[in-house]
Design a protein around this motif. Structure first.
Motif, short mmCIF file in Angstrom:
data_model
loop_
_atom_site.label_atom_id
_atom_site.label_comp_id
_atom_site.label_asym_id
_atom_site.label_seq_id
_atom_site.Cartn_x
_atom_site.Cartn_y
_atom_site.Cartn_z
N THR A 95 80.40 51.61 76.42
CA THR A 95 81.14 50.36 76.32
C THR A 95 80.22 49.18 75.99
N MET A 96 78.92 49.39 76.13
CA MET A 96 77.97 48.32 75.81
C MET A 96 77.63 48.36 74.33
N ASP A 97 77.34 47.21 73.77
CA ASP A 97 76.95 47.12 72.36
C ASP A 97 75.46 47.44 72.27
N LEU A 98 75.14 48.72 72.15
CA LEU A 98 73.75 49.16 72.14
C LEU A 98 73.38 49.76 70.80
N HIS A 99 72.19 49.45 70.36
CA HIS A 99 71.63 50.13 69.19
C HIS A 99 70.63 51.14 69.75
N ILE A 100 70.97 52.41 69.68
CA ILE A 100 70.14 53.43 70.30
C ILE A 100 69.44 54.24 69.23
N CYS A 101 68.12 54.29 69.33
CA CYS A 101 67.29 55.08 68.42
C CYS A 101 66.44 56.00 69.29
N TYR A 102 66.59 57.30 69.09
CA TYR A 102 65.81 58.26 69.86
C TYR A 102 64.63 58.73 69.03
N VAL A 103 63.47 58.77 69.65
CA VAL A 103 62.27 59.30 68.99
C VAL A 103 61.69 60.36 69.91
N TRP A 104 61.46 61.53 69.38
CA TRP A 104 60.89 62.65 70.13
C TRP A 104 59.54 62.95 69.51
N GLN A 105 58.51 63.03 70.32
CA GLN A 105 57.18 63.34 69.80
C GLN A 105 56.65 64.59 70.48
N LEU A 106 56.18 65.52 69.69
CA LEU A 106 55.49 66.69 70.20
C LEU A 106 54.03 66.51 69.81
N LEU A 107 53.17 66.37 70.80
CA LEU A 107 51.77 66.05 70.55
C LEU A 107 50.91 67.30 70.72
N ASP A 108 50.48 67.87 69.61
CA ASP A 108 49.63 69.07 69.64
C ASP A 108 48.27 68.75 70.27
N GLY A 109 47.75 69.69 71.01
CA GLY A 109 46.41 69.56 71.58
C GLY A 109 46.33 68.65 72.78
N THR A 110 47.47 68.30 73.35
CA THR A 110 47.45 67.44 74.53
C THR A 110 48.01 68.22 75.72
N GLY A 111 47.85 67.65 76.89
CA GLY A 111 48.34 68.30 78.10
C GLY A 111 49.06 67.31 78.99
N HIS A 112 49.29 67.71 80.20
CA HIS A 112 49.94 66.85 81.19
C HIS A 112 48.87 65.97 81.82
N ASP A 113 48.29 65.11 80.98
CA ASP A 113 47.17 64.27 81.41
C ASP A 113 47.03 63.09 80.45
N GLU A 114 45.92 62.36 80.57
CA GLU A 114 45.71 61.16 79.75
C GLU A 114 45.69 61.44 78.25
N SER A 115 45.42 62.67 77.86
CA SER A 115 45.38 62.97 76.43
C SER A 115 46.75 62.77 75.77
N SER A 116 47.81 63.01 76.49
CA SER A 116 49.14 62.76 75.93
C SER A 116 49.56 61.31 76.14
N VAL A 117 49.15 60.72 77.24
CA VAL A 117 49.55 59.34 77.55
C VAL A 117 48.95 58.36 76.55
N GLU A 118 47.68 58.49 76.23
CA GLU A 118 47.02 57.56 75.31
C GLU A 118 47.71 57.53 73.95
N ILE A 119 47.95 58.68 73.37
CA ILE A 119 48.58 58.75 72.05
C ILE A 119 50.01 58.23 72.13
N TYR A 120 50.75 58.65 73.15
CA TYR A 120 52.15 58.22 73.28
C TYR A 120 52.23 56.70 73.42
N LEU A 121 51.47 56.13 74.35
CA LEU A 121 51.55 54.69 74.57
C LEU A 121 51.14 53.90 73.32
#
Length: 130
Positions: free
Chosen positions: A95-121
């Motif tokens: 019901t809200m006037d929203l412009h929604i854009c979804y972006v999905w990133q798969l980051l090769d060579g990263t893990g559940h740590d700062e290696s994925s956070v740095e690139i994502y941010l």
């Protein structure tokens, strides 16, 4: 992780709205309004960022999550979390006037740590601060 710990994370929305956001707005020169407000998090913080963004789309124009933890909806192990939302609630209010854009990133060579956070941010900031 257990249910008590997960529920404490779920309560962060109250700290954010009552303490963190008012402190930031009072202490720093920031632009306010939905179009200038973003939330992002990593792991449990990613899950909470998604939850808060879905619950308050009028407040957050940008929502980001890096490796979000389970528990946003119920999973197979409900002893850790029954789910913050029902499956049919995992959506923005139509019901809200929203412009929604979804972006999905798969980051090769990263893990559940700062290696994925740095690139994502880096990529996230490039998209939202145009």
């Amino acid at each position: 992780m257990n249910l008590e710990n997960s529920l404490a994370y779920d309560n962060f929305i109250n700290d954010l709205e009552k303490d963190v956001m008012p402190f930031v707005e009072k202490t720093f020169s920031v632009s306010t309004g939905t179009e200038n407000t973003a939330i992002a998090g990593f792991s449990m913080g990613g899950r909470e960022a998604l939850y808060i963004g879905i619950q308050h789309p009028e407040q957050f124009g940008y929502v980001g999550a890096v490796c979000p933890a389970p528990g946003l909806v119920s999973g197979t192990d409900t002893s850790q979390h029954p789910g913050q939302l029902k499956d049919d609630e995992l959506k923005f209010d139509k019901t809200m006037d929203l412009h929604i854009c979804y972006v999905w990133q798969l980051l090769d060579g990263t893990g559940h740590d700062e290696s994925s956070v740095e690139i994502y941010l880096y990529n996230y900031m490039q998209m939202i601060f145009k």
